[in-house]
Scaffold this motif. Structure first.
Motif, PDB file in Angstrom:
ATOM      1  N   PRO A 109       0.644  -1.286  -0.150  1.00  0.00           N
ATOM      2  CA  PRO A 109       0.136   0.056  -0.045  1.00  0.00           C
ATOM      3  C   PRO A 109       0.852   1.155   0.130  1.00  0.00           C
ATOM      4  N   TYR A 110       1.929   1.137   0.622  1.00  0.00           N
ATOM      5  CA  TYR A 110       2.845   2.321   0.496  1.00  0.00           C
ATOM      6  C   TYR A 110       3.344   2.619  -0.824  1.00  0.00           C
ATOM      7  N   SER A 111       3.673   1.867  -1.622  1.00  0.00           N
ATOM      8  CA  SER A 111       3.957   1.740  -2.953  1.00  0.00           C
ATOM      9  C   SER A 111       3.062   2.223  -3.735  1.00  0.00           C
ATOM     10  N   ILE A 112       1.835   1.957  -3.560  1.00  0.00           N
ATOM     11  CA  ILE A 112       0.475   2.537  -4.146  1.00  0.00           C
ATOM     12  C   ILE A 112       0.686   3.827  -4.194  1.00  0.00           C
ATOM     13  N   ALA A 113       0.668   4.371  -2.565  1.00  0.00           N
ATOM     14  CA  ALA A 113       0.793   5.738  -2.427  1.00  0.00           C
ATOM     15  C   ALA A 113       1.808   6.447  -3.063  1.00  0.00           C
ATOM     16  N   MET A 114       2.894   6.030  -3.287  1.00  0.00           N
ATOM     17  CA  MET A 114       4.000   6.555  -4.052  1.00  0.00           C
ATOM     18  C   MET A 114       3.686   6.501  -5.621  1.00  0.00           C
ATOM     19  N   THR A 115       3.257   5.556  -5.993  1.00  0.00           N
ATOM     20  CA  THR A 115       2.594   5.642  -7.293  1.00  0.00           C
ATOM     21  C   THR A 115       1.788   6.772  -7.582  1.00  0.00           C
ATOM     22  N   LEU A 116       0.761   7.030  -6.639  1.00  0.00           N
ATOM     23  CA  LEU A 116      -0.073   8.027  -6.870  1.00  0.00           C
ATOM     24  C   LEU A 116       0.522   9.498  -6.836  1.00  0.00           C
ATOM     25  N   ASP A 117       1.592   9.433  -6.123  1.00  0.00           N
ATOM     26  CA  ASP A 117       2.347  10.837  -6.218  1.00  0.00           C
ATOM     27  C   ASP A 117       2.848  11.325  -7.567  1.00  0.00           C
ATOM     28  N   GLN A 118       3.220  10.274  -8.362  1.00  0.00           N
ATOM     29  CA  GLN A 118       3.381  10.669  -9.803  1.00  0.00           C
ATOM     30  C   GLN A 118       2.104  11.338 -10.356  1.00  0.00           C
ATOM     31  N   HIS A 119       0.940  11.198  -9.959  1.00  0.00           N
ATOM     32  CA  HIS A 119      -0.107  11.936 -10.589  1.00  0.00           C
ATOM     33  C   HIS A 119      -0.811  12.976  -9.523  1.00  0.00           C
ATOM     34  N   ALA A 120       0.117  13.679  -8.706  1.00  0.00           N
ATOM     35  CA  ALA A 120      -0.195  14.575  -7.811  1.00  0.00           C
ATOM     36  C   ALA A 120      -1.132  15.735  -8.575  1.00  0.00           C
ATOM     37  N   GLU A 121      -0.712  16.262  -9.549  1.00  0.00           N
ATOM     38  CA  GLU A 121      -1.227  17.270 -10.197  1.00  0.00           C
ATOM     39  C   GLU A 121      -2.635  17.040 -10.673  1.00  0.00           C
ATOM     40  N   ALA A 122      -2.761  15.604 -11.433  1.00  0.00           N
ATOM     41  CA  ALA A 122      -4.433  15.301 -11.823  1.00  0.00           C
ATOM     42  C   ALA A 122      -4.885  14.959 -10.365  1.00  0.00           C
ATOM     43  N   LEU A 171      13.158   7.706  -4.105  1.00  0.00           N
ATOM     44  CA  LEU A 171      11.835   7.501  -3.369  1.00  0.00           C
ATOM     45  C   LEU A 171      12.323   7.324  -1.860  1.00  0.00           C
ATOM     46  N   LEU A 172      13.161   6.530  -1.520  1.00  0.00           N
ATOM     47  CA  LEU A 172      13.731   6.646  -0.186  1.00  0.00           C
ATOM     48  C   LEU A 172      13.940   7.669   0.343  1.00  0.00           C
ATOM     49  N   LEU A 173      14.796   8.586   0.000  1.00  0.00           N
ATOM     50  CA  LEU A 173      15.249   9.931   0.344  1.00  0.00           C
ATOM     51  C   LEU A 173      14.038  10.807   0.465  1.00  0.00           C
ATOM     52  N   ALA A 174      12.912  10.817  -0.576  1.00  0.00           N
ATOM     53  CA  ALA A 174      12.040  11.708  -0.656  1.00  0.00           C
ATOM     54  C   ALA A 174      10.862  11.378   0.499  1.00  0.00           C
ATOM     55  N   ASN A 175      10.881  10.051   0.915  1.00  0.00           N
ATOM     56  CA  ASN A 175       9.579   9.584   1.512  1.00  0.00           C
ATOM     57  C   ASN A 175       9.949   9.222   3.226  1.00  0.00           C
ATOM     58  N   PHE A 176      11.130   8.624   3.179  1.00  0.00           N
ATOM     59  CA  PHE A 176      11.616   8.017   4.578  1.00  0.00           C
ATOM     60  C   PHE A 176      12.567   9.018   5.377  1.00  0.00           C
ATOM     61  N   VAL A 177      12.397   8.826   6.688  1.00  0.00           N
ATOM     62  CA  VAL A 177      13.557   9.471   7.689  1.00  0.00           C
ATOM     63  C   VAL A 177      14.417   8.310   8.443  1.00  0.00           C
ATOM     64  N   GLN A 178      15.851   8.636   8.353  1.00  0.00           N
ATOM     65  CA  GLN A 178      16.563   7.604   8.681  1.00  0.00           C
ATOM     66  C   GLN A 178      16.494   7.719  10.498  1.00  0.00           C
ATOM     67  N   GLU A 179      16.167   6.463  11.100  1.00  0.00           N
ATOM     68  CA  GLU A 179      16.142   6.472  12.659  1.00  0.00           C
ATOM     69  C   GLU A 179      17.264   5.457  12.850  1.00  0.00           C
ATOM     70  N   GLY A 180      18.338   5.812  13.268  1.00  0.00           N
ATOM     71  CA  GLY A 180      19.405   4.539  13.563  1.00  0.00           C
ATOM     72  C   GLY A 180      19.758   3.748  12.254  1.00  0.00           C
ATOM     73  N   ASP A 181      19.457   2.538  12.546  1.00  0.00           N
ATOM     74  CA  ASP A 181      19.875   1.756  11.554  1.00  0.00           C
ATOM     75  C   ASP A 181      18.464   1.194  10.681  1.00  0.00           C
ATOM     76  N   LYS A 182      17.437   2.168  10.961  1.00  0.00           N
ATOM     77  CA  LYS A 182      16.009   1.938  10.183  1.00  0.00           C
ATOM     78  C   LYS A 182      15.542   2.986   9.481  1.00  0.00           C
ATOM     79  N   TRP A 183      14.762   2.870   8.722  1.00  0.00           N
ATOM     80  CA  TRP A 183      14.129   3.974   8.026  1.00  0.00           C
ATOM     81  C   TRP A 183      12.613   4.077   8.347  1.00  0.00           C
ATOM     82  N   ARG A 184      11.900   5.220   8.778  1.00  0.00           N
ATOM     83  CA  ARG A 184      10.609   5.464   8.839  1.00  0.00           C
ATOM     84  C   ARG A 184       9.852   6.187   7.640  1.00  0.00           C
ATOM     85  N   ILE A 185       8.706   5.701   7.345  1.00  0.00           N
ATOM     86  CA  ILE A 185       8.022   6.393   6.275  1.00  0.00           C
ATOM     87  C   ILE A 185       7.497   7.667   6.846  1.00  0.00           C
TER      88      ILE A 185
END
Length: 283
Positions: free
Chosen positions: A115-128, A167-181
């Motif tokens: 579902p997060y991949s779906i949300a990022m796919t929708l971002d490609q159509h943000a204008e529409a 997409l990692l850099l645009a949508n995630f924040v690093q927390e220690g050795d993990k990444w949070r959406i």
């Protein structure tokens, strides 16, 4: 574990989760359930006998959680996300231009990468999508993986599987050795615990349903029954995304495969919606 105990366990899993296991899966039962038995200071046959009594709901839930396969990763297989972007959304944009409402269901979503991949796919159509109401609902039988999906916290290994660095850099924040959406992305997906064998009509109607690589673990009758109910909650011009190797051939369901898009089907409004009920189905 006696043949009778294995037979009981197989019936228990089929009726409670849809999972169909044969004798060739005894090794899987041993590998996944023995740790639960050891944690309780019991043998595996003792654990199965406790399940048979039916008075230990926590054990029943733990067994189902342990036997459920939760393999997933970001943008898995690529094809459905390309089809969402290139086929489904353009048609839905044209059909929903006045209503400006879009609902997408990701069934058996596991830890949330789909579902997060779906949300990022929708971002490609943000204008529409400006001015649109968009809902993404992710469900899974396992409360444990749904909790992880809601948290949106992933290991380095998990974000490296299928997720482009941009997409990692645009949508995630690093927390220690993990990444949070990011909170912005997390807030766009609703997660719920849901057993596909039970009534899911309260979820409402959807324009797109992703149900990928889960029904392959169900027997044919259960698969027909679940997909029959899904068809009744898919808009008459909506779409269904299955796994690339999954087929609806011979099921009499109101979906038509889309040429060149493995696993992607369009709802056919003129086709009859056949109601299936699997013998012994859980209400």
């Amino acid at each position: 574990m006696t043949p009778a105990q294995f037979s009981f366990l197989a019936d228990f899993l089929r009726q409670r989760s849809g999972l169909s296991i044969g004798e060739d899966k005894r090794y899987l039962v041993d590998a996944r359930l023995s740790p639960i038995a050891r944690a309780r200071g019991r043998s595996l046959p003792d654990l199965i006998e406790t399940l048979r009594r039916g008075d230990d709901l926590a054990l029943a839930a733990a067994v189902i959680e342990a036997m459920t396969t939760n393999e997933t990763f970001f943008f898995r297989d690529a094809t459905p996300f390309a089809a969402l972007s290139e086929v489904m959304l353009p048609k839905l944009f044209a059909a929903r231009g006045l209503e400006k409402r879009l609902r997408i269901w990701c069934a058996a979503c596991s830890t949330g990468q789909e579902p997060y991949s779906i949300a990022m796919t929708l971002d490609q159509h943000a204008e529409a999508l400006k001015g649109w109401s968009v809902e993404i609902v992710g469900t899974d039988i396992s409360s444990e993986v749904i909790d992880r999906a809601r948290a949106g916290l992933f290991t380095q290994f998990e974000v490296q599987r299928g997720l482009p660095i941009r997409l990692l850099l645009a949508n995630f924040v690093q927390e220690g050795d993990k990444w949070r959406i990011s909170e912005a992305l997390r807030s766009r997906v609703q997660f719920r615990t849901l057993n596909l064998l039970r009534d899911f009509s309260t979820l409402g109607s959807f324009d797109v349903v992703f149900c990928r690589n889960v029904l392959i673990y169900f027997d044919a009758a259960t698969k027909r029954e679940v997909l029959g109910r899904m068809s009744r909650q898919t808009a008459s011009d909506g779409f269904l995304a299955l796994g690339a190797a999954e087929s609806l051939n011979g099921m009499g369901l109101p979906f038509q495969p889309i040429a060149g898009r493995p696993g992607i089907c369009g709802r056919t409004p003129a086709a009859p919606v056949i109601q299936f009920r699997r013998e012994g189905a859980v209400a």
